[in-house]
Design a protein around this motif. Sequence first.
Motif, PDB file in Angstrom:
ATOM      1  N   ARG A  78      16.546  27.448  -6.362  1.00 36.82           N
ATOM      2  CA  ARG A  78      16.503  28.189  -5.096  1.00 36.82           C
ATOM      3  C   ARG A  78      15.108  28.756  -4.888  1.00 36.82           C
ATOM      4  O   ARG A  78      14.398  29.058  -5.851  1.00 36.82           O
ATOM      5  N   ALA A  79      14.729  28.942  -3.633  1.00 37.02           N
ATOM      6  CA  ALA A  79      13.378  29.414  -3.322  1.00 37.02           C
ATOM      7  C   ALA A  79      13.431  30.389  -2.154  1.00 37.02           C
ATOM      8  O   ALA A  79      14.361  30.381  -1.352  1.00 37.02           O
ATOM      9  N   LYS A  80      12.418  31.254  -2.097  1.00 33.36           N
ATOM     10  CA  LYS A  80      12.287  32.206  -1.005  1.00 33.36           C
ATOM     11  C   LYS A  80      11.086  31.818  -0.144  1.00 33.36           C
ATOM     12  O   LYS A  80      10.144  31.182  -0.636  1.00 33.36           O
ATOM     13  N   PRO A  81      11.087  32.201   1.125  1.00 37.36           N
ATOM     14  CA  PRO A  81       9.982  31.819   2.011  1.00 37.36           C
ATOM     15  C   PRO A  81       8.605  32.256   1.519  1.00 37.36           C
ATOM     16  O   PRO A  81       7.609  31.587   1.789  1.00 37.36           O
ATOM     17  N   ASP A  82       8.544  33.374   0.758  1.00 32.80           N
ATOM     18  CA  ASP A  82       7.234  33.856   0.308  1.00 32.80           C
ATOM     19  C   ASP A  82       6.859  33.352  -1.083  1.00 32.80           C
ATOM     20  O   ASP A  82       5.821  33.756  -1.632  1.00 32.80           O
ATOM     21  N   ASP A  83       7.670  32.465  -1.671  1.00 32.69           N
ATOM     22  CA  ASP A  83       7.293  31.858  -2.951  1.00 32.69           C
ATOM     23  C   ASP A  83       6.052  30.986  -2.763  1.00 32.69           C
ATOM     24  O   ASP A  83       5.905  30.303  -1.747  1.00 32.69           O
ATOM     25  N   ARG A  84       5.167  31.001  -3.754  1.00 34.04           N
ATOM     26  CA  ARG A  84       3.939  30.203  -3.662  1.00 34.04           C
ATOM     27  C   ARG A  84       4.108  28.899  -4.440  1.00 34.04           C
ATOM     28  O   ARG A  84       4.659  28.885  -5.538  1.00 34.04           O
TER      29      ARG A  84
END
Length: 327
Positions: free
Chosen positions: A49-55
């Motif tokens: 899973r990932a968040k929009p602000d993950d780099r």
Amino acid sequence: MSGVQNLEVTRDEADIRLDRWFKRRFPHVPFGMVAKLARKGQVRVDGGRAKPDDRLQPGQIVRVPPLPDPGETKPELSLSREDATFARSLVIYQDKELIALNKPPGLAVQGGSKITHHVDRLLDAFGRGEERPRLVHRLDKDTSGVLIVAKTAQSAKRLAKLFQGRDLKKTYWAICLGVPVPKAGEVKGFIKKAVGDHADREQMVGAAHGEEGAQYALTRYAVAEEAGRRVSWVVLRPETGRTHQLRVHMAATGNAILGDGKYTCDVPVPEGLSRKLHLHARKLEIPRPGQKPLIIEAPMPEHMKQTFEALGFDPRADLIFVEEALT
């Protein structure tokens, strides 16, 4: 609608935020849709899973779920002349690498559910496409002060790394309830996002080392002035950059920041003072190779100016002793 795609992050996309990556690859897909797909777990990075602000890093694989074709999504409204003028009025410094804004309280940095007026949208006032500035850090919606945006992809990468490390010096001013004891020191420990069926997903709570989601946070502080034992002007220096870190730490000392309805303490709020959050990103000191650090300061918002005046605090006071306590 397109099918599922698994796309590899390229070298020139190193350290870019996931939402900005989508903006480059699929410019017709609005931010709100990316955020929604991420929340539902349909957007994944290397299977997780990932968040929009993950780099992102080169070589990672981004799972892109079926997306509407261009023309099927509602076009984002162009920036009005009034909004463009407002955006430019926030500029307090700029050079070839960056633009510094004095973000007012109440203005979100990024969009989301029911948030259409935000800094990221206002950046259209400064250019489009590759000329459009890029966010490199965030401030809470109700926190005011210095917010940096990068003018190029290269400067965005450099500045983002600085914000993730400790070479960049951040100084905040806060009005806190009561007076911290001791008057100079540090608050440290682990914090994480609240979990549970009835938890506020935007709230941070204390955590134990090794606990899932726990992140180490360190804040240095020093009292600049005080009004009896009721209220104090505290200068804060976060050595880490965790969500709501300063607000959590001051509430933990028993001296919550005035106007903070999420992180509170037992000290009563004096009458006659604004109930807006009194937390201001006052100054950034940005290292520059072969040069003196770039120092950017932001004037306080009106409600904090009024509180300083009501309490007899002098924002022009010599704070050398505070700086010494913070280093």
